[in-house]
Design a protein around this motif. Structure first.
Motif, PDB file in Angstrom:
ATOM      1  N   LEU A 175      -8.891   8.115  -8.968  1.00  0.00           N
ATOM      2  CA  LEU A 175      -7.467   7.861  -9.201  1.00  0.00           C
ATOM      3  C   LEU A 175      -7.203   6.397  -8.876  1.00  0.00           C
ATOM      4  CD1 LEU A 175      -6.127  10.974  -7.255  1.00  0.00           C
ATOM      5  CD2 LEU A 175      -6.636  10.825  -9.710  1.00  0.00           C
ATOM      6  N   MET A 176      -6.367   5.749  -9.697  1.00  0.00           N
ATOM      7  CA  MET A 176      -6.085   4.338  -9.461  1.00  0.00           C
ATOM      8  C   MET A 176      -4.621   3.999  -9.681  1.00  0.00           C
ATOM      9  SD  MET A 176      -9.295   2.205 -11.033  1.00  0.00           S
ATOM     10  CE  MET A 176      -8.635   0.677 -10.364  1.00  0.00           C
ATOM     11  N   ALA A 177      -4.193   2.968  -8.966  1.00  0.00           N
ATOM     12  CA  ALA A 177      -2.899   2.343  -9.177  1.00  0.00           C
ATOM     13  C   ALA A 177      -3.131   0.842  -8.997  1.00  0.00           C
ATOM     14  CB  ALA A 177      -1.858   2.862  -8.195  1.00  0.00           C
ATOM     15  N   PHE A 178      -2.217   0.044  -9.535  1.00  0.00           N
ATOM     16  CA  PHE A 178      -2.382  -1.405  -9.509  1.00  0.00           C
ATOM     17  C   PHE A 178      -1.049  -2.068  -9.212  1.00  0.00           C
ATOM     18  CE2 PHE A 178      -2.118  -5.511 -11.673  1.00  0.00           C
ATOM     19  CZ  PHE A 178      -3.239  -6.156 -11.184  1.00  0.00           C
ATOM     20  N   ALA A 179      -1.084  -3.139  -8.423  1.00  0.00           N
ATOM     21  CA  ALA A 179       0.123  -3.937  -8.172  1.00  0.00           C
ATOM     22  C   ALA A 179      -0.179  -5.404  -8.453  1.00  0.00           C
ATOM     23  CB  ALA A 179       0.594  -3.777  -6.731  1.00  0.00           C
ATOM     24  N   LEU A 180       0.745  -6.028  -9.159  1.00  0.00           N
ATOM     25  CA  LEU A 180       0.699  -7.460  -9.428  1.00  0.00           C
ATOM     26  C   LEU A 180       1.744  -8.114  -8.539  1.00  0.00           C
ATOM     27  CD1 LEU A 180      -0.212  -9.936 -11.082  1.00  0.00           C
ATOM     28  CD2 LEU A 180       1.498  -9.293 -12.801  1.00  0.00           C
ATOM     29  N   LEU A 181       1.302  -8.981  -7.633  1.00  0.00           N
ATOM     30  CA  LEU A 181       2.184  -9.620  -6.667  1.00  0.00           C
ATOM     31  C   LEU A 181       2.385 -11.083  -7.032  1.00  0.00           C
ATOM     32  CD1 LEU A 181       0.525  -8.135  -3.447  1.00  0.00           C
ATOM     33  CD2 LEU A 181       2.375  -7.163  -4.838  1.00  0.00           C
ATOM     34  N   ARG A 182       3.618 -11.509  -7.138  1.00  0.00           N
ATOM     35  CA  ARG A 182       3.928 -12.883  -7.559  1.00  0.00           C
ATOM     36  C   ARG A 182       3.592 -13.920  -6.490  1.00  0.00           C
ATOM     37  NH1 ARG A 182       3.552 -12.230 -12.547  1.00  0.00           N
ATOM     38  NH2 ARG A 182       4.942 -10.658 -13.345  1.00  0.00           N
ATOM     39  N   VAL A 231       0.841  -1.204   0.000  1.00  0.00           N
ATOM     40  CA  VAL A 231       0.000   0.000   0.000  1.00  0.00           C
ATOM     41  C   VAL A 231       0.874   1.251   0.000  1.00  0.00           C
ATOM     42  CG1 VAL A 231      -1.693   1.326   1.348  1.00  0.00           C
ATOM     43  CG2 VAL A 231      -2.006  -1.139   1.010  1.00  0.00           C
ATOM     44  N   LYS A 232       1.928   1.240   0.808  1.00  0.00           N
ATOM     45  CA  LYS A 232       2.850   2.381   0.853  1.00  0.00           C
ATOM     46  C   LYS A 232       3.502   2.602  -0.518  1.00  0.00           C
ATOM     47  CE  LYS A 232       6.702   4.202   3.535  1.00  0.00           C
ATOM     48  NZ  LYS A 232       7.554   4.006   4.702  1.00  0.00           N
ATOM     49  N   ALA A 233       3.892   1.523  -1.188  1.00  0.00           N
ATOM     50  CA  ALA A 233       4.512   1.627  -2.520  1.00  0.00           C
ATOM     51  C   ALA A 233       3.524   2.189  -3.540  1.00  0.00           C
ATOM     52  CB  ALA A 233       5.032   0.272  -2.969  1.00  0.00           C
ATOM     53  N   LEU A 234       2.265   1.781  -3.453  1.00  0.00           N
ATOM     54  CA  LEU A 234       1.258   2.302  -4.377  1.00  0.00           C
ATOM     55  C   LEU A 234       1.003   3.787  -4.144  1.00  0.00           C
ATOM     56  CD1 LEU A 234      -1.184  -0.732  -4.459  1.00  0.00           C
ATOM     57  CD2 LEU A 234       0.078   0.203  -6.410  1.00  0.00           C
ATOM     58  N   VAL A 235       0.952   4.189  -2.883  1.00  0.00           N
ATOM     59  CA  VAL A 235       0.777   5.618  -2.574  1.00  0.00           C
ATOM     60  C   VAL A 235       1.986   6.395  -3.090  1.00  0.00           C
ATOM     61  CG1 VAL A 235       0.598   7.341  -0.730  1.00  0.00           C
ATOM     62  CG2 VAL A 235      -0.752   5.235  -0.595  1.00  0.00           C
ATOM     63  N   ALA A 236       3.188   5.895  -2.833  1.00  0.00           N
ATOM     64  CA  ALA A 236       4.401   6.570  -3.310  1.00  0.00           C
ATOM     65  C   ALA A 236       4.398   6.670  -4.835  1.00  0.00           C
ATOM     66  CB  ALA A 236       5.642   5.823  -2.826  1.00  0.00           C
ATOM     67  N   ASN A 237       3.929   5.632  -5.502  1.00  0.00           N
ATOM     68  CA  ASN A 237       3.832   5.665  -6.957  1.00  0.00           C
ATOM     69  C   ASN A 237       2.872   6.764  -7.410  1.00  0.00           C
ATOM     70  OD1 ASN A 237       1.855   4.636  -9.293  1.00  0.00           O
ATOM     71  ND2 ASN A 237       3.984   4.181  -9.817  1.00  0.00           N
ATOM     72  N   MET A 238       1.747   6.876  -6.737  1.00  0.00           N
ATOM     73  CA  MET A 238       0.774   7.904  -7.112  1.00  0.00           C
ATOM     74  C   MET A 238       1.359   9.299  -6.916  1.00  0.00           C
ATOM     75  SD  MET A 238      -2.777   6.287  -5.715  1.00  0.00           S
ATOM     76  CE  MET A 238      -4.020   6.413  -6.996  1.00  0.00           C
ATOM     77  N   VAL A 239       2.195   9.455  -5.912  1.00  0.00           N
ATOM     78  CA  VAL A 239       2.869  10.736  -5.687  1.00  0.00           C
ATOM     79  C   VAL A 239       3.912  10.977  -6.779  1.00  0.00           C
ATOM     80  CG1 VAL A 239       4.404  12.014  -4.126  1.00  0.00           C
ATOM     81  CG2 VAL A 239       2.429  10.778  -3.196  1.00  0.00           C
ATOM     82  N   SER A 240       4.702   9.968  -7.074  1.00  0.00           N
ATOM     83  CA  SER A 240       5.781  10.139  -8.057  1.00  0.00           C
ATOM     84  C   SER A 240       5.268  10.410  -9.469  1.00  0.00           C
ATOM     85  CB  SER A 240       6.715   8.919  -8.066  1.00  0.00           C
ATOM     86  OG  SER A 240       6.075   7.811  -8.677  1.00  0.00           O
ATOM     87  N   THR A 241       4.027  10.011  -9.743  1.00  0.00           N
ATOM     88  CA  THR A 241       3.447  10.251 -11.072  1.00  0.00           C
ATOM     89  C   THR A 241       2.449  11.411 -11.060  1.00  0.00           C
ATOM     90  OG1 THR A 241       1.730   8.582 -10.708  1.00  0.00           O
ATOM     91  CG2 THR A 241       3.766   7.854 -11.793  1.00  0.00           C
ATOM     92  N   SER A 259       0.248  11.810   3.618  1.00  0.00           N
ATOM     93  CA  SER A 259      -0.168  11.329   4.939  1.00  0.00           C
ATOM     94  C   SER A 259      -1.685  11.221   5.037  1.00  0.00           C
ATOM     95  CB  SER A 259       0.394  12.214   6.051  1.00  0.00           C
ATOM     96  OG  SER A 259      -0.095  13.526   5.936  1.00  0.00           O
ATOM     97  N   THR A 260      -2.405  12.118   4.388  1.00  0.00           N
ATOM     98  CA  THR A 260      -3.868  12.044   4.394  1.00  0.00           C
ATOM     99  C   THR A 260      -4.339  10.780   3.697  1.00  0.00           C
ATOM    100  OG1 THR A 260      -4.089  14.446   4.413  1.00  0.00           O
ATOM    101  CG2 THR A 260      -5.997  13.199   3.643  1.00  0.00           C
ATOM    102  N   VAL A 261      -3.772  10.493   2.539  1.00  0.00           N
ATOM    103  CA  VAL A 261      -4.154   9.286   1.801  1.00  0.00           C
ATOM    104  C   VAL A 261      -3.835   8.047   2.628  1.00  0.00           C
ATOM    105  CG1 VAL A 261      -3.643   7.868  -0.231  1.00  0.00           C
ATOM    106  CG2 VAL A 261      -3.990  10.324  -0.491  1.00  0.00           C
ATOM    107  N   SER A 262      -2.656   7.984   3.192  1.00  0.00           N
ATOM    108  CA  SER A 262      -2.271   6.835   4.015  1.00  0.00           C
ATOM    109  C   SER A 262      -3.211   6.667   5.203  1.00  0.00           C
ATOM    110  CB  SER A 262      -0.833   6.976   4.494  1.00  0.00           C
ATOM    111  OG  SER A 262       0.042   6.959   3.394  1.00  0.00           O
TER     112      SER A 262
END
Length: 163
Positions: free
Chosen positions: A90-97, A36-46, A55-58
């Motif tokens: 707004l959306m982000a997606f993670a594929l976990l092996r 979840v932290k990585a997805l939030v960071a991704n949304m910030v970086s893009t 911090s609000t999103v988290s």
């Protein structure tokens, strides 16, 4: 999704909202909180989310998760929150092996994480995005196609091909 023409199929919402730069594949960790932290960071970086809103999103995502697991079963989790700083979903997606432990309803590891942030005053958008994800993941061929993906480009192609 105010004043928008609705797409022809629920899956086309995902093709529209999930951008290749917001797709994470092969994260170094598959721990729930770190994903979840990585997805939030991704949304910030893009630039989907301003750094000042991190911090609000988290906090909002954690508050929602404390109400009950957002891992709906079948290897799918939909961490989501209602936000006040965007008029559009707004959306982000993670594929976990290996699959993360999201405390899923069926006890299965989570492989597909759809992070969703919707405008707090747009109930229709919230329902439509969650409905689109639910429709998409209920089709076994969709999840099988996602599971075979190696890159963000591959993942995006699945969302576009099945739109």
């Amino acid at each position: 999704m105010k004043d928008r023409k609705m797409p022809d199929s629920p899956s086309s919402i995902l093709a529209e909202l999930i951008h290749e730069e917001n797709i994470l594949v092969d994260l170094p960790t598959e721990d729930h909180a770190l994903v979840v932290k990585a997805l939030v960071a991704n949304m910030v970086s893009t630039d989907l989310v301003a750094k000042a809103n991190t911090s609000t999103v988290s906090r909002l995502l954690n508050e929602r998760e404390s109400l009950g697991s957002t891992a709906i079963g079948g290897g799918v989790a939909i961490p989501h929150a209602r936000i006040g700083f965007s008029d559009e979903p707004l959306m982000a997606f993670a594929l976990l092996r290996d699959g993360a432990g999201f405390n899923s309803l069926d006890g299965a590891p989570v492989h597909f994480v759809f992070m969703v942030l919707t405008p707090k005053d747009d109930d229709e958008a919230h329902r439509e995005v969650l409905r689109a994800i639910t429709y998409f993941v209920k089709q076994p061929i969709h999840l099988k196609a996602l599971a075979g993906c190696k890159t963000p480009t591959d993942v995006k192609s699945v969302f576009v091909d099945y739109a």
